[in-house]
Design a protein around this motif. Structure first.
Motif, PDB file in Angstrom:
ATOM      1  N   LEU A   1     124.994 -41.158 121.600  1.00  0.00           N
ATOM      2  CA  LEU A   1     126.056 -40.250 121.154  1.00  0.00           C
ATOM      3  C   LEU A   1     125.858 -39.780 119.722  1.00  0.00           C
ATOM      4  CD1 LEU A   1     128.923 -38.977 121.452  1.00  0.00           C
ATOM      5  CD2 LEU A   1     129.846 -41.172 120.681  1.00  0.00           C
ATOM      6  N   ASN A   2     125.728 -38.451 119.578  1.00  0.00           N
ATOM      7  CA  ASN A   2     125.865 -37.839 118.253  1.00  0.00           C
ATOM      8  C   ASN A   2     127.203 -37.108 118.272  1.00  0.00           C
ATOM      9  OD1 ASN A   2     125.824 -36.525 115.841  1.00  0.00           O
ATOM     10  ND2 ASN A   2     123.750 -35.705 116.060  1.00  0.00           N
ATOM     11  N   ALA A   3     128.224 -37.766 117.761  1.00  0.00           N
ATOM     12  CA  ALA A   3     129.569 -37.177 117.809  1.00  0.00           C
ATOM     13  C   ALA A   3     129.761 -36.132 116.712  1.00  0.00           C
ATOM     14  CB  ALA A   3     130.616 -38.279 117.702  1.00  0.00           C
ATOM     15  N   ALA A   4     128.718 -35.894 115.919  1.00  0.00           N
ATOM     16  CA  ALA A   4     128.769 -34.904 114.826  1.00  0.00           C
ATOM     17  C   ALA A   4     130.019 -35.160 113.964  1.00  0.00           C
ATOM     18  CB  ALA A   4     128.690 -33.496 115.397  1.00  0.00           C
ATOM     19  N   ALA A   5     130.758 -34.125 113.601  1.00  0.00           N
ATOM     20  CA  ALA A   5     131.886 -34.341 112.674  1.00  0.00           C
ATOM     21  C   ALA A   5     132.977 -35.232 113.274  1.00  0.00           C
ATOM     22  CB  ALA A   5     132.472 -32.992 112.249  1.00  0.00           C
ATOM     23  N   PHE A   6     133.091 -35.282 114.616  1.00  0.00           N
ATOM     24  CA  PHE A   6     134.098 -36.172 115.234  1.00  0.00           C
ATOM     25  C   PHE A   6     133.860 -37.636 114.840  1.00  0.00           C
ATOM     26  CE2 PHE A   6     134.409 -33.049 119.047  1.00  0.00           C
ATOM     27  CZ  PHE A   6     135.401 -32.320 118.411  1.00  0.00           C
ATOM     28  N   THR A   7     132.601 -37.960 114.528  1.00  0.00           N
ATOM     29  CA  THR A   7     132.239 -39.314 114.083  1.00  0.00           C
ATOM     30  C   THR A   7     133.193 -39.822 113.010  1.00  0.00           C
ATOM     31  OG1 THR A   7     129.909 -38.718 114.345  1.00  0.00           O
ATOM     32  CG2 THR A   7     130.375 -40.643 112.971  1.00  0.00           C
ATOM     33  N   HIS A   8     133.586 -38.903 112.144  1.00  0.00           N
ATOM     34  CA  HIS A   8     134.259 -39.319 110.916  1.00  0.00           C
ATOM     35  C   HIS A   8     135.770 -39.443 111.054  1.00  0.00           C
ATOM     36  CE1 HIS A   8     130.271 -38.646 109.494  1.00  0.00           C
ATOM     37  NE2 HIS A   8     130.338 -37.327 109.706  1.00  0.00           N
ATOM     38  N   TYR A   9     136.343 -38.934 112.167  1.00  0.00           N
ATOM     39  CA  TYR A   9     137.818 -38.978 112.226  1.00  0.00           C
ATOM     40  C   TYR A   9     138.418 -39.053 113.621  1.00  0.00           C
ATOM     41  CZ  TYR A   9     137.473 -34.035 113.407  1.00  0.00           C
ATOM     42  OH  TYR A   9     137.159 -32.844 114.019  1.00  0.00           O
TER      43      TYR A   9
ATOM     44  N   ILE B   1     118.877 -29.335 105.972  1.00  0.00           N
ATOM     45  CA  ILE B   1     119.355 -30.676 106.373  1.00  0.00           C
ATOM     46  C   ILE B   1     118.902 -31.014 107.793  1.00  0.00           C
ATOM     47  CG2 ILE B   1     121.432 -32.071 106.889  1.00  0.00           C
ATOM     48  CD1 ILE B   1     122.870 -30.412 104.701  1.00  0.00           C
ATOM     49  N   TYR B   2     119.070 -30.030 108.703  1.00  0.00           N
ATOM     50  CA  TYR B   2     118.869 -30.344 110.124  1.00  0.00           C
ATOM     51  C   TYR B   2     117.536 -29.833 110.686  1.00  0.00           C
ATOM     52  CZ  TYR B   2     123.815 -31.540 109.855  1.00  0.00           C
ATOM     53  OH  TYR B   2     125.008 -32.123 109.498  1.00  0.00           O
ATOM     54  N   GLY B   3     116.752 -29.116 109.878  1.00  0.00           N
ATOM     55  CA  GLY B   3     115.468 -28.601 110.356  1.00  0.00           C
ATOM     56  C   GLY B   3     115.624 -27.289 111.110  1.00  0.00           C
TER      57      GLY B   3
ATOM     58  N   SER C   1     119.397 -22.845 113.285  1.00  0.00           N
ATOM     59  CA  SER C   1     119.866 -21.956 112.215  1.00  0.00           C
ATOM     60  C   SER C   1     120.887 -22.644 111.318  1.00  0.00           C
ATOM     61  CB  SER C   1     120.474 -20.679 112.805  1.00  0.00           C
ATOM     62  OG  SER C   1     121.521 -21.013 113.691  1.00  0.00           O
ATOM     63  N   ARG C   2     121.415 -23.775 111.758  1.00  0.00           N
ATOM     64  CA  ARG C   2     122.447 -24.479 110.988  1.00  0.00           C
ATOM     65  C   ARG C   2     121.812 -25.282 109.844  1.00  0.00           C
ATOM     66  NH1 ARG C   2     125.836 -29.829 112.967  1.00  0.00           N
ATOM     67  NH2 ARG C   2     127.156 -29.922 111.129  1.00  0.00           N
ATOM     68  N   GLU C   3     122.171 -24.965 108.621  1.00  0.00           N
ATOM     69  CA  GLU C   3     121.705 -25.711 107.441  1.00  0.00           C
ATOM     70  C   GLU C   3     120.308 -26.311 107.662  1.00  0.00           C
ATOM     71  OE1 GLU C   3     125.173 -27.823 105.256  1.00  0.00           O
ATOM     72  OE2 GLU C   3     125.685 -27.952 107.386  1.00  0.00           O
TER      73      GLU C   3
ATOM     74  N   PHE D   1     132.990 -38.058 102.741  1.00  0.00           N
ATOM     75  CA  PHE D   1     133.725 -38.097 104.026  1.00  0.00           C
ATOM     76  C   PHE D   1     132.822 -38.504 105.189  1.00  0.00           C
ATOM     77  CE2 PHE D   1     132.524 -34.425 106.650  1.00  0.00           C
ATOM     78  CZ  PHE D   1     131.925 -33.553 105.754  1.00  0.00           C
ATOM     79  N   ARG D   2     131.513 -38.358 105.003  1.00  0.00           N
ATOM     80  CA  ARG D   2     130.583 -38.732 106.085  1.00  0.00           C
ATOM     81  C   ARG D   2     130.257 -40.226 106.076  1.00  0.00           C
ATOM     82  NH1 ARG D   2     128.886 -33.572 107.812  1.00  0.00           N
ATOM     83  NH2 ARG D   2     128.862 -32.110 106.080  1.00  0.00           N
ATOM     84  N   HIS D   3     130.742 -40.941 105.063  1.00  0.00           N
ATOM     85  CA  HIS D   3     130.395 -42.365 104.971  1.00  0.00           C
ATOM     86  C   HIS D   3     131.197 -43.223 105.946  1.00  0.00           C
ATOM     87  CE1 HIS D   3     128.833 -41.703 100.573  1.00  0.00           C
ATOM     88  NE2 HIS D   3     128.299 -40.879 101.461  1.00  0.00           N
TER      89      HIS D   3
ATOM     90  N   VAL E   1     123.998 -41.987 117.134  1.00  0.00           N
ATOM     91  CA  VAL E   1     122.856 -41.382 116.435  1.00  0.00           C
ATOM     92  C   VAL E   1     123.308 -40.246 115.522  1.00  0.00           C
ATOM     93  CG1 VAL E   1     121.141 -41.879 118.235  1.00  0.00           C
ATOM     94  CG2 VAL E   1     122.330 -39.707 118.289  1.00  0.00           C
ATOM     95  N   HIS E   2     122.503 -40.020 114.507  1.00  0.00           N
ATOM     96  CA  HIS E   2     122.669 -38.842 113.641  1.00  0.00           C
ATOM     97  C   HIS E   2     121.290 -38.350 113.239  1.00  0.00           C
ATOM     98  CE1 HIS E   2     126.932 -39.525 113.383  1.00  0.00           C
ATOM     99  NE2 HIS E   2     126.662 -40.798 113.195  1.00  0.00           N
ATOM    100  N   LEU E   3     121.159 -37.048 113.156  1.00  0.00           N
ATOM    101  CA  LEU E   3     119.899 -36.446 112.709  1.00  0.00           C
ATOM    102  C   LEU E   3     119.688 -36.736 111.226  1.00  0.00           C
ATOM    103  CD1 LEU E   3     120.553 -33.096 114.538  1.00  0.00           C
ATOM    104  CD2 LEU E   3     118.601 -34.593 115.040  1.00  0.00           C
ATOM    105  N   SER E   4     120.736 -36.455 110.449  1.00  0.00           N
ATOM    106  CA  SER E   4     120.687 -36.716 109.007  1.00  0.00           C
ATOM    107  C   SER E   4     121.168 -38.140 108.751  1.00  0.00           C
ATOM    108  CB  SER E   4     121.576 -35.707 108.276  1.00  0.00           C
ATOM    109  OG  SER E   4     122.942 -35.944 108.606  1.00  0.00           O
ATOM    110  N   ASN E   5     121.174 -38.525 107.481  1.00  0.00           N
ATOM    111  CA  ASN E   5     121.684 -39.853 107.113  1.00  0.00           C
ATOM    112  C   ASN E   5     123.054 -39.665 106.451  1.00  0.00           C
ATOM    113  OD1 ASN E   5     122.273 -42.345 106.191  1.00  0.00           O
ATOM    114  ND2 ASN E   5     120.499 -42.539 104.832  1.00  0.00           N
TER     115      ASN E   5
HETATM  116  C1  DQA Z   1     125.532 -35.305 112.080  1.00  0.00           C
HETATM  117  C2  DQA Z   1     126.135 -35.762 110.756  1.00  0.00           C
HETATM  118  C3  DQA Z   1     127.608 -35.407 110.696  1.00  0.00           C
HETATM  119  O1  DQA Z   1     128.161 -35.800 109.437  1.00  0.00           O
HETATM  120  C4  DQA Z   1     127.794 -33.910 110.840  1.00  0.00           C
HETATM  121  O2  DQA Z   1     129.168 -33.591 110.875  1.00  0.00           O
HETATM  122  C5  DQA Z   1     127.086 -33.330 112.006  1.00  0.00           C
HETATM  123  C6  DQA Z   1     125.751 -33.828 112.328  1.00  0.00           C
HETATM  124  C7  DQA Z   1     124.012 -35.554 112.136  1.00  0.00           C
HETATM  125  O3  DQA Z   1     123.467 -35.548 113.233  1.00  0.00           O
HETATM  126  O4  DQA Z   1     123.376 -35.713 111.101  1.00  0.00           O
HETATM  127  O5  DQA Z   1     127.540 -32.384 112.628  1.00  0.00           O
HETATM  128  O6  DQA Z   1     126.131 -36.063 113.120  1.00  0.00           O
END
Ligand code: DQA
Length: 159
Positions: free
Chosen positions: A73-81, A22-24, A17-19, A110-112, A99-103
């Motif tokens: 590891l998909n650290a999601a937003a933690f990846t960035h900070y 972007i995430y399918g 259900s999340r975006e 901020f995701r770069h 890993v990340h689902l999106s690019n």
């Molecule tokens: C994500 C990309 C991150 O920028 C974002 O915060 C996520 C998911 C991805 O899998 O594409 O939560 O890690």
């Protein structure tokens, strides 16, 4: 059979259900199933986990460090900070693949930045579930290259 920790950070429990643009529309349970299937093909067991809590994620990395367990590891937003996550991963004793689902490189500024990338063997991003499946293949390849000494160490640690 060697275990791989497949760790997921905040908001990934909302997959489906999340975006969805972007995430399918597939869910975290679907992702867990896909990882289990790929891991089995590679003679690996995927220990799949998700948390919204940075401390819990750091604790899981410590578990991997102590047990010489490879990590996807998909650290999601933690990846960035999260420097706490960076510092935990700097202690790694087995391969770590980010890993990340999106690019993230093709999204907001901020995701770069990834504070995880420099303490991982490599990063796979932008391929949806296939990012995880490719990462599991990368881990299997790295484990196959391990010398007899590392394998012996792994066995010794288990006994
Ligand atoms: C994500 C990309 C991150 O920028 C974002 O915060 C996520 C998911 C991805 O899998 O594409 O939560 O890690």
């Amino acid at each position: 059979m060697r275990t791989v920790l497949v760790l997921n950070g905040p908001n990934l429990s909302m997959l489906g259900s999340r975006e969805p643009d972007i995430y399918g529309t597939a869910t975290l349970a679907d992702l867990e199933r896909a990882c289990a299937e790929t891991a089995a093909e590679l003679d690996l067991t995927a220990d799949f986990r998700q948390t919204d809590n940075e401390a819990e994620l750091v604790g899981w990395i410590h578990e991997a460090v102590t047990g010489r367990i490879p990590v996807v590891l998909n650290a999601a937003a933690f990846t960035h900070y999260s420097y706490a996550l960076h510092d935990a991963l700097a202690m790694r004793t087995a391969p770590v693949v980010e890993v990340h689902l999106s690019n993230p490189a093709a999204r907001e500024e901020f995701r770069h930045t990834s504070v995880v990338a420099s303490v991982a063997e490599g990063t796979i991003a932008g391929f949806g579930f296939a990012s995880y499946q490719l990462a599991l293949r990368a881990v299997a390849g790295l484990l196959a290259k391990e010398g007899p000494q590392e394998r012996q160490q792994q066995r010794a640690d288990l006994t």
